[in-house]
Design a protein around this motif. Structure first.
Motif, PDB file in Angstrom:
ATOM      1  N   TYR A 224       0.803  -1.220   0.000  1.00 36.07           N
ATOM      2  CA  TYR A 224       0.000   0.000   0.000  1.00 36.07           C
ATOM      3  C   TYR A 224       0.836   1.270   0.000  1.00 36.07           C
ATOM      4  N   TRP A 226       3.100   4.060  -1.482  1.00 36.77           N
ATOM      5  CA  TRP A 226       3.091   4.567  -2.844  1.00 36.77           C
ATOM      6  C   TRP A 226       4.318   4.149  -3.649  1.00 36.77           C
ATOM      7  N   VAL A 229       4.205   0.409  -4.432  1.00 34.19           N
ATOM      8  CA  VAL A 229       3.154   0.133  -5.417  1.00 34.19           C
ATOM      9  C   VAL A 229       3.612   0.548  -6.811  1.00 34.19           C
ATOM     10  N   GLU A 316      -4.388   1.730  -6.036  1.00 39.13           N
ATOM     11  CA  GLU A 316      -4.107   2.082  -4.643  1.00 39.13           C
ATOM     12  C   GLU A 316      -4.985   3.235  -4.172  1.00 39.13           C
TER      13      GLU A 316
END
Length: 361
Positions: A224, A226, A229, A316
């Motif tokens: 999760y 940033w 991801v 996300e």
């Protein structure tokens, strides 16, 4: 090199009367089966079916003396994206059934202290309880009908992945139907704030019990942040782009990503979820380069990485708004695929893309 052939999958459109009823009855069974074995296990089978269909398509399986490309009309279309394991039918039906079962005594295990809301447990097989399977079947029919209506819209307007949108929209519908909050109540400083989870903050579970649950429930605790991801999005998008360039298959990367979730379902830690990265990666690579051979291969591959990152980050964002603060499963990958393919569709209308984009009708 194999030039990508972008195929439309039409498993319901164009049929009327008895044929249409035939497909809706099959969709009921698919949604109920998705509830019986669990939404996530059903989606894993989606991946296996797509891999099988795309492999059959690549070798041009001969059936009854005629060469049949099963990737578009057989295993991929009728099984992977059709009534058996179509995500808008089996997965969405299973997710809706889990939301329903979470409110029925004895239908699911009770919520554990410190655990997520049971309505989010899409890995749990719900078995044979008739009312639960009926809910899964009803949402299977809803998914099939919604996808048909959207397909007709897409045929005359901006293209986007109608199956992905249906999965996302079906989850919002099941929240309303079964009395859940549509977005939930954000902890911390807003919907995008994951720090309450990182700090171990908890709140009382529903119903006035003494059971506690996380104040914020990220979709994947290992996926999760940033930067993380974006990195896995780049990797998966590049691979999706490579596969569409070298094999011509829009869906092989998606199938591999979906099948890999078998290990997540079995409890292997830190397995990433990537189908909302590989599919946009394949779509981006094919849509922006008319003939991805020679020197243009590199351009196509880069576009695959770009749209892999886009699918990852949009997914996300979707999980932070629709999943982390609610009580049932609203699928972040479906949101990511829907938005990224819509972006490509809009760019296609504007004349930016070089070729038509596949959308799974």
């Amino acid at each position: 090199m194999v030039d990508p052939v972008l195929l439309q999958i039409d498993v319901l459109g164009g049929r009327t009367g008895a044929e249409f009823a035939y497909w809706l009855i099959a969709a009921f069974a698919g949604g109920a089966f998705g509830a019986a074995i669990g939404a996530l296990p059903a989606f894993c089978f989606t991946g296996f079916a797509v891999i099988a269909g795309e492999a059959a398509n690549l070798v041009s399986v001969v059936t009854e003396g005629s060469a049949v490309e099963l990737g578009s009309s057989g295993i991929t279309g009728l099984v992977g994206f059709g009534p058996v394991f179509g995500p808008h039918i089996a997965f969405a039906g299973g997710a809706a059934a889990a939301a329903y079962a979470a409110k029925k005594e004895g239908a699911m295990p009770p919520q554990e202290d410190g655990g997520y809301h049971p309505g989010k447990d899409i890995a749990y097989a719900l078995g044979t309880r008739p009312d639960v399977l009926a809910v899964g079947g009803a949402f299977g029919i809803f998914g099939a009908l919604c996808n048909v209506l959207l397909s007709n819209l897409v045929a005359t307007a901006v293209a986007f992945d109608t199956i992905a949108f249906t999965v996302f929209f079906s989850a919002l519908v099941h929240r309303v139907v079964f009395g859940y909050s549509l977005f939930g109540s954000p902890g911390g400083s807003g919907y995008f704030d994951m720090t309450p989870f990182e700090n171990g903050e908890e709140v009382a579970a529903d119903g006035g019990s003494e059971v506690m649950r996380p104040a914020v429930e990220p979709w994947l605790p290992h996926q999760y942040k940033w930067g993380n991801v974006a990195m896995i999005g780049l990797v998966a998008g590049l691979l999706g782009g490579f596969l569409v360039i070298t094999t011509g298959s829009m869906f092989l990367g998606f199938g591999i990503s979906a099948a890999s979730l078998t290990f997540l379902n079995l409890g292997v830690e830190k397995i990433p979820v990537t189908h909302h990265m590989t599919l946009p990666g394949s779509a981006g690579a094919a849509a922006f380069v008319a003939d991805p051979t020679g020197t243009s291969q590199l351009v196509a591959l880069v576009m695959g990485g770009v749209f892999g990152i886009a699918g990852a980050l949009i997914g996300e964002a979707g999980q932070r708004v629709f999943y982390a603060h609610g009580d049932t499963h609203v699928d972040p990958p479906a949101f990511g695929i829907f938005v990224t393919t819509l972006i490509i569709g809009i760019l296609g209308v504007a004349g930016v893309t070089q070729r038509a984009l596949f959308v799974p009708f």
